[in-house]
Design a protein around this motif. Structure first.
Motif, short mmCIF file in Angstrom:
data_model
loop_
_atom_site.label_atom_id
_atom_site.label_comp_id
_atom_site.label_asym_id
_atom_site.label_seq_id
_atom_site.Cartn_x
_atom_site.Cartn_y
_atom_site.Cartn_z
N TRP A 221 7.96 -7.77 -4.69
CA TRP A 221 8.24 -8.91 -3.81
C TRP A 221 8.29 -8.54 -2.33
O TRP A 221 8.65 -9.36 -1.49
CB TRP A 221 9.57 -9.55 -4.20
CG TRP A 221 9.75 -9.71 -5.68
CD1 TRP A 221 10.76 -9.22 -6.45
CD2 TRP A 221 8.87 -10.38 -6.59
NE1 TRP A 221 10.59 -9.54 -7.76
CE2 TRP A 221 9.42 -10.26 -7.88
CE3 TRP A 221 7.68 -11.08 -6.44
CZ2 TRP A 221 8.82 -10.80 -9.01
CZ3 TRP A 221 7.07 -11.61 -7.56
CH2 TRP A 221 7.64 -11.47 -8.82
N ALA A 222 7.94 -7.31 -2.01
CA ALA A 222 7.94 -6.88 -0.61
C ALA A 222 6.90 -5.80 -0.43
O ALA A 222 6.62 -5.03 -1.36
CB ALA A 222 9.33 -6.36 -0.20
N ASP A 223 6.34 -5.70 0.76
CA ASP A 223 5.29 -4.72 1.02
C ASP A 223 5.90 -3.38 1.42
O ASP A 223 5.75 -2.89 2.55
CB ASP A 223 4.36 -5.23 2.12
CG ASP A 223 3.56 -6.43 1.65
OD1 ASP A 223 3.36 -6.58 0.44
OD2 ASP A 223 3.14 -7.23 2.52
N VAL A 224 6.62 -2.79 0.46
CA VAL A 224 7.25 -1.49 0.66
C VAL A 224 6.91 -0.58 -0.52
O VAL A 224 6.56 -1.05 -1.61
CB VAL A 224 8.78 -1.60 0.83
CG1 VAL A 224 9.11 -2.34 2.12
CG2 VAL A 224 9.40 -2.32 -0.36
N LEU A 225 7.01 0.74 -0.31
CA LEU A 225 6.56 1.73 -1.28
C LEU A 225 7.70 2.59 -1.79
O LEU A 225 8.71 2.79 -1.11
CB LEU A 225 5.51 2.65 -0.63
CG LEU A 225 4.29 1.98 0.00
CD1 LEU A 225 3.42 3.02 0.70
CD2 LEU A 225 3.48 1.24 -1.06
N LEU A 226 7.53 3.11 -2.99
CA LEU A 226 8.46 4.05 -3.60
C LEU A 226 7.65 5.19 -4.20
O LEU A 226 6.73 4.95 -4.99
CB LEU A 226 9.29 3.36 -4.69
CG LEU A 226 10.34 4.22 -5.39
CD1 LEU A 226 11.52 4.48 -4.45
CD2 LEU A 226 10.81 3.55 -6.68
N PRO A 227 7.96 6.45 -3.86
CA PRO A 227 7.19 7.57 -4.44
C PRO A 227 7.38 7.63 -5.95
O PRO A 227 8.46 7.39 -6.47
CB PRO A 227 7.79 8.81 -3.76
CG PRO A 227 8.49 8.29 -2.54
CD PRO A 227 8.98 6.92 -2.90
#
Length: 477
Positions: A221-227
């Motif tokens: 739901w958001a344009d963010v990343l998680l390794p």
């Protein structure tokens, strides 16, 4: 194309050209760009192969702040299974195993000793889909130190041979089988020596080698990343461990389309592309011997595989009908856990080229080598009862039998050392064709899987099953 006296002339050299038309390249680029944007992939690489050579490369997004490139490694997940399957088929071709062998004949202490090699290759052994314990793709292989640690208390979920049920642990067993029959050598080292080096795939490895992309999860739901973690999965590695590049996978696509005698013959690769289990669900996806088979909405049948590991998606497809697809292959790689439909993107790359740039047949040439007059004498019309067929002589002493008109059973036949032929496709695949001779040495008839083909419709002198009415042909019923 060449220019002579101001006129552009097409030649046979153009048939082997991999250069695509500008409009085709534009559509390929748009398909990749839409897939990367709508799928929210940090980066994506796409490529097309035609006539065994790279024909197009598309790059999108960034890796470590820079655009990816053809030599950038991505994890390819279950595409690894296609490599393991090739190793198993090499063992079969060397006579070290048979596809009908129960795996227990070669591997001790396996919980499913009766599962056959063919069933493991085709996911029809009924085995559990995943390994026991925590999510194996995100946890270290040391959590499953031995073969018994791969399967839980119920290693089999369906009766063997009854249905397709995808099994990652099944390919762990195949990797162990390769190691057992290669005197304990690690499967990845066998792969490097027997497959990757001959095909010059120097950037395909079990562990990442720089430059390589990092794997990411994208928030829904958001344009963010998680390794995402990149674990060594140990005994489960044959199910999805490998890393590769667009350049290397173009070579792999060409191999899956045409074979390479240094690794596997074209006939064995074609065997791998042959459906081994019925498709399930909507019927669009089937499975051969280590290869997924995809029937697209436009009726095209593609062979290859999809792949996913935490942080990565991959897909590679090649057209199985060289008459229409001209050996076109497409692939797509992305460094995200989910989002872009890379399987559809890779399939669309094949479709775009196959539809926009129709295949050009090879130029006709007469057969090479000395002519076998007896073999030539076999050609021409033959009759199955009253149905007319024609037998044609092809290259390398192959024969082709087809009905004179309308639908019917057509097959190609490979010559055998004993003077017979074996069917390669169609209804007569695997069946034996023999030219049966009379006492004077002349050919009496053809025997094809007990069917008798004669030179005249219901020829009285031939051994037609059930005999031929002594009154012969007549004008009234």
């Amino acid at each position: 194309m060449t220019e002579r006296d101001g006129v552009v002339v097409s030649t046979d050299e153009d048939r082997g050209s991999t250069e695509l038309l500008p409009a085709t390249r534009r559509e390929l680029w748009r398909r990749l760009a839409v897939g990367q944007t709508e799928g929210r992939a940090p980066s994506m690489v796409g490529a097309v192969v035609r006539d065994g050579r790279p024909a197009w490369l598309g790059l999108r997004g960034t890796v470590d702040g820079a655009m990816p490139h053809a030599d950038m490694q991505y994890r390819i997940g279950s595409l690894t299974k296609t490599f393991v399957a090739v190793l198993v088929m090499r063992l079969r071709d060397e006579g070290l195993l048979e596809l009908a062998d129960p795996v227990g004949e070669h591997l001790k202490d396996t919980p499913v000793p009766d599962a056959t090699v063919a069933q493991l290759l085709a996911h029809s052994a009924g085995l559990a889909a995943e390994a026991r314990g925590p999510w194996w793709e995100r946890t270290p292989g040391r959590l499953r130190p031995g073969p018994a640690d791969i399967f839980g208390e119920r290693p089999r979920r369906h009766p063997a041979g009854r249905r397709y049920h995808y099994s990652n642990p099944g390919y762990a067993l195949l990797g162990a089988l390769v190691e057992r029959l290669r005197d304990g050598e690690h499967w990845a080292e066998v792969l490097r020596r027997e497959v990757l080096e001959p095909l010059e795939m120097t950037r395909t490895t079990p562990d990442p080698v720089a430059p390589h992309a990092a794997g990411w999860a994208v928030h829904p739901w958001a344009d963010v990343l998680l390794p995402e973690p990149a674990e060594d999965t140990g005994l489960m590695a044959p199910a999805g461990q490998l890393w590769s590049t667009a350049s290397d996978l173009c070579r792999w696509a060409a191999f899956l389309a045409e074979g390479d005698d240094r690794v596997l013959s074209a006939a064995t690769v074609a065997e791998m592309r042959t459906p081994a289990v019925p498709a399930e669900g909507d019927g669009s996806m089937g499975y051969g011997l280590g290869l997924q088979l995809l029937r697209t909405d436009d009726g095209r049948v593609l062979a290859g595989h999809t792949g996913s590991m935490p942080g990565f998606l991959a897909s590679l497809w090649v057209g199985t009908d060289t008459r229409t697809d001209d050996g076109v292959g497409g692939l797509a790689l992305a460094n995200c856990t989910s989002g872009p439909a890379v399987s559809g993107i890779a399939a669309d790359l094949v479709r775009i080229v196959a539809e926009r740039e129709l295949s050009v047949p090879a130029p006709w040439r007469p057969l090479a080598g000395p002519l076998d007059e007896e073999l030539l004498a076999l050609t021409g019309p033959w009759y199955w009862g009253a149905s007319p067929f024609v037998l044609r002589l092809r290259a390398d002493r192959e024969l082709e039998l087809s009905p004179v008109s309308g639908g019917g059973r057509s097959s190609r036949f490979r010559p055998e050392p004993d003077g017979s032929w074996t069917g390669l496709d169609g209804y007569y695949a695997g069946e034996t064709l023999r030219a049966v001779r009379a006492g004077d040495g002349s050919v009496s008839h053809l025997d094809l899987g007990t069917f008798v083909f004669t030179r005249a419709p219901y020829e009285p002198s031939a051994p037609v099953p059930g005999g031929v009415d002594a009154g012969g042909w007549r004008t009234e019923g």
